[in-house]
Design an enzyme around this catalytic site. Structure first.
Site, short mmCIF file in Angstrom:
data_model
loop_
_atom_site.label_atom_id
_atom_site.label_comp_id
_atom_site.label_asym_id
_atom_site.label_seq_id
_atom_site.Cartn_x
_atom_site.Cartn_y
_atom_site.Cartn_z
N LYS A 1 0.40 2.62 0.08
CA LYS A 1 -0.79 2.18 0.82
C LYS A 1 -0.87 0.66 0.64
CE LYS A 1 -5.26 1.23 1.56
NZ LYS A 1 -5.15 -0.23 1.69
N GLU B 1 -2.22 -2.36 -12.65
CA GLU B 1 -1.83 -3.78 -12.79
C GLU B 1 -2.97 -4.58 -12.18
OE1 GLU B 1 1.04 -4.21 -14.28
OE2 GLU B 1 1.86 -2.21 -14.05
N CYS C 1 -2.32 -13.34 -9.72
CA CYS C 1 -3.05 -12.68 -10.81
C CYS C 1 -2.80 -13.31 -12.17
CB CYS C 1 -2.67 -11.20 -10.86
SG CYS C 1 -0.89 -10.96 -10.95
N GLU D 1 -12.41 -14.13 -12.83
CA GLU D 1 -11.25 -14.43 -11.99
C GLU D 1 -11.73 -14.95 -10.63
OE1 GLU D 1 -8.88 -11.10 -10.55
OE2 GLU D 1 -7.05 -12.25 -10.90
P1 NAD Z 1 -8.44 -4.97 -4.34
O1 NAD Z 1 -8.64 -4.24 -5.62
O2 NAD Z 1 -9.63 -5.33 -3.55
O3 NAD Z 1 -7.50 -4.14 -3.37
C1 NAD Z 1 -6.25 -3.66 -3.78
C2 NAD Z 1 -5.90 -2.43 -2.98
O4 NAD Z 1 -6.86 -1.41 -3.26
C3 NAD Z 1 -5.91 -2.63 -1.47
O5 NAD Z 1 -4.85 -1.89 -0.89
C4 NAD Z 1 -7.24 -2.00 -1.06
O6 NAD Z 1 -7.25 -1.50 0.26
C5 NAD Z 1 -7.34 -0.86 -2.04
N1 NAD Z 1 -8.72 -0.38 -2.25
C6 NAD Z 1 -9.88 -1.03 -2.03
N2 NAD Z 1 -10.91 -0.22 -2.29
C7 NAD Z 1 -10.40 0.96 -2.70
C8 NAD Z 1 -10.96 2.20 -3.14
N3 NAD Z 1 -12.28 2.38 -3.18
N4 NAD Z 1 -10.12 3.18 -3.52
C9 NAD Z 1 -8.78 3.00 -3.51
N5 NAD Z 1 -8.18 1.86 -3.07
C10 NAD Z 1 -8.99 0.86 -2.69
O7 NAD Z 1 -7.56 -6.24 -4.72
P2 NAD Z 1 -7.08 -7.40 -3.77
O8 NAD Z 1 -8.26 -8.23 -3.44
O9 NAD Z 1 -6.25 -6.84 -2.68
O10 NAD Z 1 -6.08 -8.20 -4.76
C11 NAD Z 1 -6.53 -9.14 -5.68
C12 NAD Z 1 -6.58 -8.57 -7.08
O11 NAD Z 1 -5.31 -8.01 -7.43
C13 NAD Z 1 -6.84 -9.64 -8.10
O12 NAD Z 1 -7.74 -9.16 -9.07
C14 NAD Z 1 -5.46 -9.87 -8.71
O13 NAD Z 1 -5.49 -10.45 -9.98
C15 NAD Z 1 -4.90 -8.49 -8.71
N6 NAD Z 1 -3.43 -8.48 -8.81
C16 NAD Z 1 -2.84 -8.05 -9.97
C17 NAD Z 1 -1.44 -8.07 -10.10
C18 NAD Z 1 -0.75 -7.65 -11.38
O14 NAD Z 1 0.47 -7.49 -11.37
N7 NAD Z 1 -1.46 -7.47 -12.48
C19 NAD Z 1 -0.67 -8.51 -9.04
C20 NAD Z 1 -1.30 -8.92 -7.87
C21 NAD Z 1 -2.68 -8.89 -7.77
#
Ligand code: NAD
Length: 496
Positions: free
Chosen positions: A191, A266, A300, A399
């Site tokens: 997804k 992650e 991140c 963050e």
């Molecule tokens: P997000 O958590 O908003 O979304 C991530 C994914 O989750 C998307 O596909 C989104 O559609 C899905 N999602 C949203 N609501 C959901 C729900 N209720 N149930 C299930 N899935 C849902 O994150 P983002 O804004 O896309 O990305 C930024 C974040 O990701 C930052 O906090 C960043 O630090 C983190 N990140 C971490 C890593 C790592 O390796 N640790 C890598 C990249 C990004």
């Protein structure tokens, strides 16, 4: 497609011309069963790039069923590891040949500079090859030396694995997530984030083209609340991988906990860079400014708290200020741009609100930051910013996920370590000094999954990468241990 970009590759033009971008599920192009769709945009211009299906829970059911069928019947799970390796290398070859194409799609969809997007695609290729090779050399059956018994363990793939990904490194993170799962013989349902679904859709088509059995790689596009929630709550998965924010990660973790499905999370970070007094100030400043402006700070593991020894603090601040003011903010597809847009308006407002809140709580602006204008484009642009103050400030604690670095002074090694560790996050930090003994000492005491020395953002394959605390759980990615996570172990024993 409504975007107007000159010099697109013909293959990208053709890809974007489709009126609906259908991902493959069970080897067939799929649409949402209720007909619903959403649009994905170019963050640099605001133009619509494509219309994409917004899958329902019923469609996610179908994708999990397809993944289960492929696992049970396609021969993928039971094929010899070297045969599976051949198919995965074929996929890597196909992606490698199309680095410029996928790089351009990714650059348009995620707002990345094209060379950076191409680097992400190349990293995907390296990740698949790394795990495809390793899986061929791991013994799946291991005899155990146990008194009075014949005993052994056997490693089996789990079955369908679910993956939810964010928008900042869409293609690269898909590679980090699914490569070990596939190499171990599992099937996957991906997804992608709703802001950046296109490279995942493209991948699902390539997988079919190279002969990966139908249903081994399935892509379900849609919004988080609808498709993401359905994936995270699905009882048919045997493992789950989530990369994204701690807030959503907690929900995914809860859903998996309820279903007793093992999950890797992650999550976000609030990394520090500790700069000692013996560094080359110009070189270190250039590298940290490069890191905070890379992909507009939407990384991140970025170093967002710069902790600098008092003896070089003023020199370091003035060098960083000079460099950050020179950064050319522009459209991501323009070759002279050094920093592109942030991904959407919500993210732009988030960055700007932290600047405001930080100042309200007493932080000083060293370099102002704020909204940026790019001539002829109505995308989501911000200027990079430098702030300073105490680490209790909201801009130092939370963050921001944008090009904002927060500076603070220290005068002893112990104080620096305590400052690094004064956060709930635990993803990645770096230490900068010419004294390598000191670097090792500090690196080992910084509380996080990853400590880097005289560099920030290091991801060689083979080095585990993962977070602790608010930055994640479940084992991380990119190392031999990751591959083992995608096998379940069964022990067999009989009395002699
Ligand atoms: P997000 O958590 O908003 O979304 C991530 C994914 O989750 C998307 O596909 C989104 O559609 C899905 N999602 C949203 N609501 C959901 C729900 N209720 N149930 C299930 N899935 C849902 O994150 P983002 O804004 O896309 O990305 C930024 C974040 O990701 C930052 O906090 C960043 O630090 C983190 N990140 C971490 C890593 C790592 O390796 N640790 C890598 C990249 C990004």
């Amino acid at each position: 497609m409504a975007t107007v970009v000159s010099n697109l590759l013909p293959e990208v033009d053709t890809f974007l011309e489709k009126s609906l971008q259908r991902p493959l599920v069970g080897g067939k192009e799929a649409e949402a069963s209720d007909g619903s769709t959403f649009e994905t945009h170019d963050p640099g211009s605001g133009d619509i790039l494509a219309t994409v299906p917004n899958f329902t829970a019923k469609d996610v059911d179908a994708a999990v069923a397809a993944a289960q069928k492929a696992f049970d019947k396609s021969g993928w799970a039971t094929m010899a590891p070297n045969e599976r390796g051949v198919l995965l290398h074929r996929l890597a070859d196909a992606v490698e040949k199309r680095i410029p194409i996928i790089g351009q799609i990714e650059a348009l969809d995620a707002g990345k500079l094209e060379p950076h997007a191409q680097g992400d695609v190349a990293n995907f290729v390296a990740t698949i090859r790394y795990f495809a090779e390793m899986a061929q050399h791991i013994a799946r059956r291991n005899a155990l030396a146990v008194k009075g018994h014949e005993a052994w363990t056997m490693r089996h793939p789990w079955g369908p694995c679910g993956f939810i990904f964010p928008w900042n490194f869409p293609f690269l993170l898909i590679g980090w997530g699914i490569s070990p799962a596939l190499a171990a013989g599992n099937s996957v349902v991906i997804k992608p984030a709703e802001d950046t679904p296109l490279s995942a859709i493209y991948l699902s088509h390539l997988a079919k083209e190279v002969g990966i059995p139908d249903g081994v790689i399935n892509v379900v596009t849609g919004t988080g609340e609808k498709t993401g929630a359905a994936v995270s709550q699905h009882k048919g998965f045997k493992r789950m991988g989530f990369t994204g924010s701690p807030e959503v990660g907690r929900m995914v973790g809860e859903a998996c906990g309820k279903n007793l499905i093992p999950v890797k999370l992650e999550l976000g970070g609030k990394g520090a860079a500790v700069v000692f007094e013996d560094v080359d100030v110009c070189d270190t400043a250039a590298k940290l400014v490069g890191a905070i402006t890379f992909h507009s700070g939407q990384v991140c593991c970025d170093a967002t708290r710069w902790l600098v020894h008092k003896n070089v603090y003023n020199d370091f601040v003035s060098e960083c200020s000079k460099l950050i003011k020179q950064v050319n903010v522009g459209y991501q597809m323009d070759g002279t741009t050094q920093m592109g847009p942030v991904v959407n308006e919500k993210q732009r407002k988030r960055v700007l609100s932290y600047l405001e809140k930080g100042v309200k709580e007493g932080a000083k602006m060293i370099v102002q930051g704020g909204p940026a204008e790019v001539s002829g484009k109505t995308g989501h642009y911000v200027k990079p910013a430098l702030m300073e103050g105490t680490l209790e400030n909201v801009a130092a604690k939370e963050e921001i996920f944008g090009p904002v670095a927060y500076l603070a002074k220290f005068d002893s090694e112990d104080q620096a370590i305590a400052m690094v560790n004064s956060t709930d996050y635990g993803l990645a930090n770096s230490v900068w000094s010419t004294d390598l003994n000191r670097c090792s000492r500090v690196a080992e005491q910084m509380r996080a999954g990853n400590s880097w020395i005289n560099a920030h953002n290091l991801f060689p394959h083979g080095v585990p990468y993962g977070g602790i605390g608010k930055s994640g759980l479940g084992g991380g990615v990119n190392s031999p241990e990751t591959l083992f996570d995608y096998w379940r172990s069964v022990s067999c024993v009989r009395p002699l």
